[in-house]
Each structure stands twice: as C-alpha cells, then as structure tokens.
Design an enzyme around this catalytic site. Structure first.
Site, PDB file in Angstrom:
ATOM      1  N   GLN A 171      -6.587  40.963  37.381  1.00 22.05           N
ATOM      2  CA  GLN A 171      -5.582  40.992  36.321  1.00 22.05           C
ATOM      3  C   GLN A 171      -5.292  42.434  35.919  1.00 22.05           C
ATOM      4  O   GLN A 171      -6.197  43.145  35.482  1.00 22.05           O
ATOM      5  CB  GLN A 171      -6.108  40.224  35.106  1.00 22.05           C
ATOM      6  N   GLY A 172      -4.048  42.864  36.060  1.00 23.14           N
ATOM      7  CA  GLY A 172      -3.657  44.233  35.702  1.00 23.14           C
ATOM      8  C   GLY A 172      -2.767  44.234  34.477  1.00 23.14           C
ATOM      9  O   GLY A 172      -1.555  44.433  34.577  1.00 23.14           O
ATOM     10  N   SER A 198      -4.247  45.505  31.022  1.00 24.94           N
ATOM     11  CA  SER A 198      -4.655  46.604  30.125  1.00 24.94           C
ATOM     12  C   SER A 198      -4.338  47.964  30.716  1.00 24.94           C
ATOM     13  O   SER A 198      -4.409  48.160  31.930  1.00 24.94           O
ATOM     14  CB  SER A 198      -6.159  46.531  29.863  1.00 24.94           C
ATOM     15  N   GLU A 232      -6.000  31.864  29.819  1.00 26.47           N
ATOM     16  CA  GLU A 232      -7.258  32.622  29.818  1.00 26.47           C
ATOM     17  C   GLU A 232      -8.069  32.311  28.558  1.00 26.47           C
ATOM     18  O   GLU A 232      -9.259  32.022  28.624  1.00 26.47           O
ATOM     19  CB  GLU A 232      -6.953  34.125  29.893  1.00 26.47           C
ATOM     20  N   ASN A 291     -12.969  40.525  19.686  1.00 28.73           N
ATOM     21  CA  ASN A 291     -13.218  39.620  18.558  1.00 28.73           C
ATOM     22  C   ASN A 291     -12.221  39.877  17.424  1.00 28.73           C
ATOM     23  O   ASN A 291     -11.745  38.940  16.774  1.00 28.73           O
ATOM     24  CB  ASN A 291     -14.651  39.826  18.026  1.00 28.73           C
ATOM     25  N   GLU A 292     -11.927  41.169  17.169  1.00 29.11           N
ATOM     26  CA  GLU A 292     -11.006  41.494  16.068  1.00 29.11           C
ATOM     27  C   GLU A 292      -9.617  40.915  16.351  1.00 29.11           C
ATOM     28  O   GLU A 292      -8.954  40.387  15.453  1.00 29.11           O
ATOM     29  CB  GLU A 292     -10.899  43.027  15.887  1.00 29.11           C
TER      30      GLU A 292
HETATM   31  C1  LIG Z   1     -15.856  44.219  31.116  1.00 31.36           C
HETATM   32  C2  LIG Z   1     -14.378  44.219  30.843  1.00 31.36           C
HETATM   33  C3  LIG Z   1     -13.537  43.621  31.744  1.00 31.36           C
HETATM   34  C4  LIG Z   1     -12.164  43.639  31.532  1.00 31.36           C
HETATM   35  N1  LIG Z   1     -11.354  43.087  32.492  1.00 31.36           N
HETATM   36  C5  LIG Z   1     -10.021  43.226  32.370  1.00 31.36           C
HETATM   37  C6  LIG Z   1      -9.173  42.794  33.423  1.00 31.36           C
HETATM   38  O1  LIG Z   1      -9.620  42.284  34.449  1.00 31.36           O
HETATM   39  N2  LIG Z   1      -7.853  42.972  33.298  1.00 31.36           N
HETATM   40  C7  LIG Z   1      -7.300  43.527  32.189  1.00 31.36           C
HETATM   41  O2  LIG Z   1      -6.067  43.638  32.130  1.00 31.36           O
HETATM   42  N3  LIG Z   1      -8.079  43.966  31.165  1.00 31.36           N
HETATM   43  C8  LIG Z   1      -9.425  43.831  31.244  1.00 31.36           C
HETATM   44  N4  LIG Z   1     -10.244  44.275  30.220  1.00 31.36           N
HETATM   45  C9  LIG Z   1      -9.627  44.987  29.116  1.00 31.36           C
HETATM   46  C10 LIG Z   1      -9.748  44.311  27.799  1.00 31.36           C
HETATM   47  O3  LIG Z   1      -8.828  43.256  27.686  1.00 31.36           O
HETATM   48  C11 LIG Z   1      -9.512  45.424  26.783  1.00 31.36           C
HETATM   49  O4  LIG Z   1     -10.652  46.279  26.833  1.00 31.36           O
HETATM   50  C12 LIG Z   1      -9.323  44.912  25.401  1.00 31.36           C
HETATM   51  O5  LIG Z   1      -8.078  44.290  25.314  1.00 31.36           O
HETATM   52  C13 LIG Z   1      -9.461  46.014  24.351  1.00 31.36           C
HETATM   53  O6  LIG Z   1      -8.662  47.114  24.631  1.00 31.36           O
HETATM   54  P1  LIG Z   1      -9.276  48.596  24.574  1.00 31.36           P
HETATM   55  O7  LIG Z   1     -10.525  48.607  25.393  1.00 31.36           O
HETATM   56  O8  LIG Z   1      -8.185  49.557  24.910  1.00 31.36           O
HETATM   57  O9  LIG Z   1      -9.696  48.812  23.040  1.00 31.36           O
HETATM   58  P2  LIG Z   1      -8.767  49.185  21.830  1.00 31.36           P
HETATM   59  O10 LIG Z   1      -7.541  48.351  21.840  1.00 31.36           O
HETATM   60  O11 LIG Z   1      -8.592  50.678  21.822  1.00 31.36           O
HETATM   61  O12 LIG Z   1      -9.648  48.734  20.611  1.00 31.36           O
HETATM   62  C14 LIG Z   1     -10.733  49.516  20.109  1.00 31.36           C
HETATM   63  C15 LIG Z   1     -11.299  48.751  18.878  1.00 31.36           C
HETATM   64  O13 LIG Z   1     -10.290  48.629  17.861  1.00 31.36           O
HETATM   65  C16 LIG Z   1     -10.109  47.255  17.537  1.00 31.36           C
HETATM   66  N5  LIG Z   1      -8.703  46.960  17.286  1.00 31.36           N
HETATM   67  C17 LIG Z   1      -7.643  47.299  18.067  1.00 31.36           C
HETATM   68  N6  LIG Z   1      -6.497  46.816  17.534  1.00 31.36           N
HETATM   69  C18 LIG Z   1      -6.855  46.147  16.385  1.00 31.36           C
HETATM   70  C19 LIG Z   1      -6.134  45.438  15.396  1.00 31.36           C
HETATM   71  N7  LIG Z   1      -4.816  45.286  15.469  1.00 31.36           N
HETATM   72  N8  LIG Z   1      -6.820  44.887  14.371  1.00 31.36           N
HETATM   73  C20 LIG Z   1      -8.172  45.022  14.285  1.00 31.36           C
HETATM   74  N9  LIG Z   1      -8.916  45.708  15.183  1.00 31.36           N
HETATM   75  C21 LIG Z   1      -8.271  46.249  16.213  1.00 31.36           C
HETATM   76  C22 LIG Z   1     -10.558  46.491  18.774  1.00 31.36           C
HETATM   77  O14 LIG Z   1     -10.900  45.167  18.465  1.00 31.36           O
HETATM   78  C23 LIG Z   1     -11.737  47.313  19.235  1.00 31.36           C
HETATM   79  O15 LIG Z   1     -12.897  46.993  18.519  1.00 31.36           O
HETATM   80  C24 LIG Z   1     -11.620  44.253  30.376  1.00 31.36           C
HETATM   81  C25 LIG Z   1     -12.481  44.855  29.444  1.00 31.36           C
HETATM   82  C26 LIG Z   1     -13.845  44.845  29.671  1.00 31.36           C
HETATM   83  C27 LIG Z   1     -14.738  45.521  28.663  1.00 31.36           C
END
Ligand SMILES: Cc1cc2nc3c(=O)[nH]c(=O)nc-3n(C[C@H](O)[C@H](O)[C@H](O)COP(=O)(O)OP(=O)(O)OC[C@H]3O[C@@H](n4cnc5c(N)ncnc54)[C@H](O)[C@@H]3O)c2cc1C
Length: 392
Positions: free
Chosen positions: A126-127, A129, A244, A374-375
């Site tokens: 899945q691409g 993020s 999902e 979770n958030e």
């Molecule tokens: C092991 C793993 C596998 C993954 N696999 C995939 C994959 O296969 N394909 C894919 O597309 N993505 C994948 N992801 C990405 C995942 O969906 C993102 O990491 C996730 O959506 C969070 O984005 P971020 O890491 O940029 O954190 P950020 O968005 O930068 O968030 C950082 C923190 O701020 C909080 N936050 C952000 N916005 C808000 C808000 N509006 N209100 C309250 N709190 C907030 C978040 O909850 C988090 O605690 C994977 C992630 C992990 C860790």
C-alpha cells in the site's frame, strides 16, 4: 442480532476445524526476508487449492460466497488451530486491495488481479503515506502527469510494508498539480517491477526490514490501471481504508480471546522467584480476568459489526472503535505478561515464534500507528460515530 448458529454454520465450522487440524504447517513461519514471503504465498496457495481462499468473497470472483458470520467462524478456527497469522505478506492483497477492486475495479482489472490475489501469486503493498503527509493523507504530493496512455509518477512513499515483496501496489497520487487536499488525486495499480522504482528498507524495533521508503522517478503507469476515475482517487482511497479499518483486522480481534487464554495458561505454569504461581497473585489474576471480559466484549462487538456489514453491504466507521479497542487491549495483555515473565520478557531476537509475547508487545505499538494512529481513530469516532462538534 441472532447469535444462534445455523446448521450450515456448525457444519462449516466442523469442516474448517478438521481441514485445519490436518493441514496447518508444522514448521514455523520464517521471521524475515523472502523466505517469509514464500511461506505466505505457499500457505495462501494451499488455502486456494483446497477451496478455503476468500471465504466471504463473492463466488463470481473466485471466493466461497459465504456470509460474514462464516468468515468470522473461519478466523476463529484459524486462531484456534494456530494457523499462520493472516497479517502477513498476503494481507494487503487479501484484506484491502482485492475488496477495493471488487467494489471499484474495471472488469479487466478484476479478471486479471482477483484470481492472482486469491491464489497467492500476487502480493500487494500500500503506497498511501508520504514523508510529510502521514496522518494528513490528503496533503500527499507524489505527482502523476498524464502523458498519452500513461501516467508518469514522480515522488516518494513512506513506511510501505512489504514493498520489497509486492508485485503490485495500491498507489495514491496527485494528478492535478493545482489541486488541494482530497481533490485531484488518483488511485492507480502500480506494477512494482516498473523501471524507475527504488525501494529502500527501514529497520524497525522488531529487528526486521519489512517497511520501506519507495522512490518513483518518472514511473510510467498505464491509464488502464486507474481504479475509479482520474481525479477521484480520494473516494477510492476511502473505500480501501474502510476495508482496512473495518474488516481488515477482524482475525486479530478474534485471536485476542485465544491469546488471553494462552496468557492464563502461562500464569498457571510460571513461578516467581519465591516459588508462587503467577496466577496466585491476585493483582495478576484480576488483570487477566478483566482482559478476558474485554476480549469477550470485543468478540461480541465484532459479531454485531459483521451483522451490520452483512445488512448494509459495507463496513462503517465503527471499524475505528474496534481498531482502537483491540490495539489497547493487546497492549494491556502483553504488559501483564511482561509483569509475569520479568527479565525473560526482554529476551528477543526478532523471531515471533521464539518470543511470541515480546513480539506481540512490540507489535502492539506498531499497530497503534499503522493503518491510522490511535489519535486519528479517536478523531473518527468523535466525528463519524458520536457526531461531536469539530475542534477545527
Ligand atoms: C509499521 C508500519 C507500517 C506501515 N505500513 C504502511 C503501509 O504499508 N502503507 C502506507 O501507506 N502507510 C503505512 N504506514 C504509515 C502509517 O499509516 C502512518 O505512519 C500513520 O498514518 C501516521 O503518519 P506519520 O507516521 O506521518 O505520523 P504523523 O501524522 O506525523 O503523526 C505524528 C503524531 O501526531 C498525531 N497526530 C497527527 N495528526 C493528528 C490529529 N489531527 N489529531 C491528533 N493527533 C494527531 C499522530 O496520531 C501521531 O501520534 C505504516 C506505519 C508503520 C509504523
């Protein structure tokens, strides 16, 4: 909701139990690398060859066409038989790419991809993020420029699970350079062997390299690979996310009950330094009892959710509630086991079968981020389940 099992349900469960007890692989799944993907493909192929792939997928697309409840029974039997965990390299293909194609794909896309997904021939990733988007998926920047019959893609995706094993990818790109947020996006099927794709692994705290950054340098993707319409990718992406978050983790939800049972067994065998059994510690016994009732509640909610999905035809926003509950209960369960095991809990070599509890503990943290943090699930619940006023 009628919680009585029909005669057919009981027969299905008995058949599944008998088949699994004779066919679950005796050897453990390799912890890392191509050997793990080969193991997953082989297991999926075996399910397919014996008529167990896609229990609730429609028959016309190669599934068994059975009810959501029978899908639940299947997951319960998988957990009971300790069959290979279904969140593996076939997960994206089976749990959200396939369902998205069934809901939104063209006849050609369905005819080509669905049999390959069911048989384990095609693995997907899945691409969605991106480095500076993450939770705010709608701010993604990877661009696609229409050129003749192709879309030429340039940019980067982040945290792509199993990109190195993926044959295809659910890829979300911005095809209108002047668009903002969720407008002007397109959902395309990207063949991962296309020239211009560069995959760089990221090492996780599990000690493996299952997630990756993926770079795209003028990658040509045929317009025929667009799922939905050009510029309407947000709507297709929401369908993918609802599969999902709604149904994707159901096996995990049901397995939780089995895991609590295993923790109770462990507590009946583990002795503290003073010779007492862990289960005789009233604080631990109380925590385990409370987790058991949480796991039972999760199972009941899962069944109610499935009944609703069967009725409405699509998963609803309650999937966010379930994901949050399951994640937190997983975490709490592995913390209690950590308390019981003491220093032994810290022994870990990245191998799930050798250190299942420590693996589950680390995984529970990953699970609280991947598939939406979770958030973000709490935001969805506030917004879409409870209809609370928005803060922004
Ligand atoms: C092991 C793993 C596998 C993954 N696999 C995939 C994959 O296969 N394909 C894919 O597309 N993505 C994948 N992801 C990405 C995942 O969906 C993102 O990491 C996730 O959506 C969070 O984005 P971020 O890491 O940029 O954190 P950020 O968005 O930068 O968030 C950082 C923190 O701020 C909080 N936050 C952000 N916005 C808000 C808000 N509006 N209100 C309250 N709190 C907030 C978040 O909850 C988090 O605690 C994977 C992630 C992990 C860790």
């Amino acid at each position: 909701m009628d919680l009585q099992y029909s005669e057919q349900d009981r027969e299905f469960r008995a058949k599944a139990r008998a088949w699994l007890s004779a066919n679950v692989p005796a050897e453990a799944r390799p912890a890392h690398g191509h050997a793990s993907a080969t193991f997953d493909r082989d297991w999926q192929r075996k399910l397919y060859d014996h008529g167990w792939a896609g229990v609730s997928w429609p028959k016309e697309f190669g599934g068994l066409g059975l009810s959501g409840l029978q899908q639940v029974l299947w997951y319960e039997e998988l957990a009971r038989a300790r069959a290979p965990h279904y969140i593996n390299t076939t997960y994206v293909a089976m749990m959200h790419a396939g369902p998205t194609l069934i809901a939104r794909g063209t006849d050609e896309q369905k005819a080509f991809h669905l049999p390959r997904i069911l048989s384990g021939e095609s693995l997907w990733c899945q691409g969605f993020s991106e480095p500076n988007a993450g939770s705010d998926l709608a701010s993604l920047k990877t661009r696609g420029v229409v050129d003749g019959d192709d879309i030429v893609v340039t940019g980067a995706k982040m945290w792509t699970t199993d990109a190195q094993h993926g044959d295809y990818q659910e890829l979300l790109i911005r095809t209108d350079p002047d668009s903002q947020r969720h407008k002007g996006l397109t959902w395309v099927i990207c063949d991962m062997k296309t020239p211009g794709i560069d995959i760089k692994p990221i090492r996780t705290m599990l000690g493996d390299e299952h997630i990756n950054t993926v770079f795209y340098d003028e990658v040509r993707i045929p317009i025929a690979n667009v799922v939905g319409e050009i510029g309407q990718g947000w709507s297709t992406a929401l369908a993918t996310l609802s599969f999902e978050r709604g149904l994707g983790f159901i096996g995990d939800q049901l397995e939780l009950y089995e895991r609590v049972g295993r923790a109770v067994d462990l507590a009946g065998k583990l002795r503290f330094d003073d010779g007492t059994l862990a289960i005789d510690d009233s604080a631990i016994a109380q925590k385990l009892a409370s987790l058991k009732s949480d796991a039972m509640a999760i199972r009941a909610m899962t069944l109610a959710d499935i009944a609703e999905t069967d009725r409405t035809g699509q998963p609803g926003p309650k999937g966010s509630m379930m994901k949050l509950l399951v994640t937190n209960t997983h975490k709490a369960l592995s913390e209690v086991v950590g308390e019981m095991m003491g220093w032994d809990f810290l022994e870990f070599n990245g191998d799930r079968s050798a250190h299942p509890w420590t693996y589950d503990f680390l995984w529970s943290w990953i699970f609280s981020i991947s598939g939406g943090t979770n958030e973000i699930q709490r935001e969805n619940i506030a917004d879409r389940v409870l209809s609370l006023p928005r803060a922004r």
